[in-house]
Design a protein around this motif. Sequence first.
Motif, mmCIF file in Angstrom:
data_model
loop_
_atom_site.group_PDB
_atom_site.id
_atom_site.type_symbol
_atom_site.label_atom_id
_atom_site.label_comp_id
_atom_site.label_asym_id
_atom_site.label_seq_id
_atom_site.Cartn_x
_atom_site.Cartn_y
_atom_site.Cartn_z
ATOM 1 N N HIS A 12 0.803 -1.240 -0.084
ATOM 2 C CA HIS A 12 0.096 0.075 -0.134
ATOM 3 C C HIS A 12 0.781 1.354 -0.059
ATOM 4 O O HIS A 12 0.630 2.352 -0.868
ATOM 5 C CB HIS A 12 -0.932 -0.024 1.250
ATOM 6 C CG HIS A 12 -2.263 0.736 1.036
ATOM 7 N ND1 HIS A 12 -3.003 0.749 0.043
ATOM 8 C CD2 HIS A 12 -2.761 1.504 1.700
ATOM 9 C CE1 HIS A 12 -4.275 1.329 0.131
ATOM 10 N NE2 HIS A 12 -3.818 2.002 1.378
ATOM 11 N N GLU A 72 2.116 1.911 -3.422
ATOM 12 C CA GLU A 72 1.131 2.827 -4.168
ATOM 13 C C GLU A 72 0.903 4.170 -3.868
ATOM 14 O O GLU A 72 -0.115 4.829 -4.215
ATOM 15 C CB GLU A 72 -0.184 1.922 -4.169
ATOM 16 C CG GLU A 72 -0.126 0.451 -4.817
ATOM 17 C CD GLU A 72 -1.314 0.007 -5.261
ATOM 18 O OE1 GLU A 72 -2.358 0.106 -4.337
ATOM 19 O OE2 GLU A 72 -1.754 -0.329 -6.291
ATOM 20 N N ARG A 73 1.816 4.812 -3.049
ATOM 21 C CA ARG A 73 1.684 6.136 -2.363
ATOM 22 C C ARG A 73 0.321 6.297 -1.654
ATOM 23 O O ARG A 73 -0.107 7.518 -1.811
ATOM 24 C CB ARG A 73 2.027 7.147 -3.429
ATOM 25 C CG ARG A 73 3.228 6.770 -4.171
ATOM 26 C CD ARG A 73 3.466 7.864 -5.417
ATOM 27 N NE ARG A 73 2.892 7.305 -6.659
ATOM 28 C CZ ARG A 73 2.900 8.130 -7.771
ATOM 29 N NH1 ARG A 73 3.075 9.306 -7.742
ATOM 30 N NH2 ARG A 73 1.992 7.645 -9.077
ATOM 31 N N ARG A 74 0.165 5.351 -0.835
ATOM 32 C CA ARG A 74 -0.997 5.653 -0.117
ATOM 33 C C ARG A 74 -0.667 5.813 1.364
ATOM 34 O O ARG A 74 0.262 4.989 1.838
ATOM 35 C CB ARG A 74 -2.112 4.563 -0.234
ATOM 36 C CG ARG A 74 -2.832 4.295 -1.433
ATOM 37 C CD ARG A 74 -3.609 5.513 -1.798
ATOM 38 N NE ARG A 74 -4.929 5.620 -1.096
ATOM 39 C CZ ARG A 74 -5.854 6.502 -0.735
ATOM 40 N NH1 ARG A 74 -5.559 7.630 -1.252
ATOM 41 N NH2 ARG A 74 -6.875 6.296 0.159
ATOM 42 N N ARG A 105 -13.432 11.640 -4.135
ATOM 43 C CA ARG A 105 -12.912 10.246 -3.852
ATOM 44 C C ARG A 105 -13.367 9.968 -2.137
ATOM 45 O O ARG A 105 -12.509 9.389 -1.662
ATOM 46 C CB ARG A 105 -11.465 9.974 -4.022
ATOM 47 C CG ARG A 105 -10.960 9.879 -5.314
ATOM 48 C CD ARG A 105 -9.633 9.700 -5.601
ATOM 49 N NE ARG A 105 -8.740 11.143 -5.560
ATOM 50 C CZ ARG A 105 -8.021 11.403 -4.285
ATOM 51 N NH1 ARG A 105 -7.463 10.507 -3.792
ATOM 52 N NH2 ARG A 105 -7.295 12.431 -4.498
ATOM 53 N N GLU A 129 -6.879 13.938 2.188
ATOM 54 C CA GLU A 129 -6.486 13.014 1.499
ATOM 55 C C GLU A 129 -6.683 11.525 2.148
ATOM 56 O O GLU A 129 -6.542 10.323 1.646
ATOM 57 C CB GLU A 129 -4.967 13.064 0.977
ATOM 58 C CG GLU A 129 -4.415 11.824 -0.061
ATOM 59 C CD GLU A 129 -5.105 11.925 -1.213
ATOM 60 O OE1 GLU A 129 -5.165 10.972 -1.840
ATOM 61 O OE2 GLU A 129 -5.913 13.077 -1.739
ATOM 62 N N THR A 179 -9.738 9.703 1.825
ATOM 63 C CA THR A 179 -10.225 9.193 0.512
ATOM 64 C C THR A 179 -10.161 7.512 0.516
ATOM 65 O O THR A 179 -9.295 7.053 1.164
ATOM 66 C CB THR A 179 -9.138 9.784 -0.540
ATOM 67 O OG1 THR A 179 -7.788 9.395 -0.466
ATOM 68 C CG2 THR A 179 -9.447 11.121 -0.859
ATOM 69 N N SER A 225 -9.571 5.929 -2.362
ATOM 70 C CA SER A 225 -8.487 5.405 -3.375
ATOM 71 C C SER A 225 -7.665 6.355 -3.880
ATOM 72 O O SER A 225 -8.081 7.843 -3.509
ATOM 73 C CB SER A 225 -9.067 4.624 -4.474
ATOM 74 O OG SER A 225 -9.667 5.644 -5.320
ATOM 75 N N CYS A 226 -6.643 6.121 -4.556
ATOM 76 C CA CYS A 226 -5.867 7.252 -5.234
ATOM 77 C C CYS A 226 -6.625 7.737 -6.531
ATOM 78 O O CYS A 226 -7.739 7.030 -6.989
ATOM 79 C CB CYS A 226 -4.395 6.932 -5.583
ATOM 80 S SG CYS A 226 -4.459 5.240 -6.817
ATOM 81 N N TRP A 283 -5.907 7.224 -9.705
ATOM 82 C CA TRP A 283 -5.649 6.456 -10.915
ATOM 83 C C TRP A 283 -6.261 5.179 -10.848
ATOM 84 O O TRP A 283 -6.284 4.469 -11.895
ATOM 85 C CB TRP A 283 -4.207 6.801 -11.471
ATOM 86 C CG TRP A 283 -3.181 6.339 -10.224
ATOM 87 C CD1 TRP A 283 -2.805 4.996 -9.996
ATOM 88 C CD2 TRP A 283 -2.702 7.017 -9.050
ATOM 89 N NE1 TRP A 283 -1.976 4.929 -8.877
ATOM 90 C CE2 TRP A 283 -1.850 6.224 -8.419
ATOM 91 C CE3 TRP A 283 -2.752 8.380 -9.201
ATOM 92 C CZ2 TRP A 283 -1.067 6.986 -7.438
ATOM 93 C CZ3 TRP A 283 -1.885 9.237 -8.180
ATOM 94 C CH2 TRP A 283 -1.173 8.176 -7.323
ATOM 95 N N ASN A 325 -7.668 1.059 -4.822
ATOM 96 C CA ASN A 325 -6.685 0.578 -3.859
ATOM 97 C C ASN A 325 -7.474 -0.339 -2.949
ATOM 98 O O ASN A 325 -8.439 -0.546 -2.830
ATOM 99 C CB ASN A 325 -6.390 1.563 -2.960
ATOM 100 C CG ASN A 325 -5.284 2.688 -4.024
ATOM 101 O OD1 ASN A 325 -5.753 4.009 -4.133
ATOM 102 N ND2 ASN A 325 -4.097 2.233 -4.186
#
Length: 286
Positions: free
Chosen positions: A120, A123-125, A174, A221, A224, A226-227, A229, A232
């Motif tokens: 995770h 994935e930059r979360r 989001r 943020e 949210t 998901s990101c 794009w 997630n």
Amino acid sequence: MGISLQDYLAGKPTELATGPIAIIICEDQTEVASTLRHAEYAGFRLVLALSPEPLPHGFTTPNTRNLIFDARRSDAHVRAVNQINEAVKPGTWLYYGYNAEYLFFPFSESRRVGEMLTFHTEERRASMLTYVVDLYAPDLTTHPNAVDLDDAMFDQTGYYALGRKNAQGDYLERQLDFHGGLRWRYEEHIPENRRRIDRIALFRAKPGLTLHVDHRFDDEEYNTYSCPWHHNLTAAVASFRVAKALACNPGSRDEITDFRWRNSTPFEWSAQQLMDLGLMEPGQWF
């Protein structure tokens, strides 16, 4: 007497340096031991069990620290999470929940939470949406507090999401408000501001980050699902907390004799069951 959370954090223990860390807020002693064992099995390196009084001998696990904290306050999660967020190393993954709550994530029977959170992070979360899935005993005569691990049930349908708006009435990107379970079926007994079942229960510590009473963070943020794009990972918290409150509180206990309805189904204590019902998803993690 035990050490308080405040004194523990003031001592800057080295064990706080490495996550993931679970924060378990023990409002009472119902299924505390099973909750702590579940967190250890999930793979948390450290479990902080916060309770008003020292827990009985045998409740804790080897990687549990029992800390004295007023867990019965309505804002207990806010005070605990915000204090611990400031005390740990920035970037540390934290989880928070209550006793008689059990975290499930995709493939959690065979994979550990640290492995999932590493993915995770890649994935930059910095946070993960979790749905709180209400569990309940099928027979309130034999289990008057509505807690029954052996024959737990939950709602397999009845979940929905609404767009989340800011104070100006604009929809937030989001972000959704999720509803369902006992909070939906017995909403007349649940204050309006407590009817959502979404919680950002997993998040990365960040200096100055603030959790609010409604389980949202001041950093939008983090709230949210998901990101921008792609979808997630999400997780689920299987929880007896609402059932226990409805079965025990004076305002509702005399009006509820059975939580079961036509869409009740046995809980299999399986991540796959929750994924099959769409109550969490693996995203790009396989």
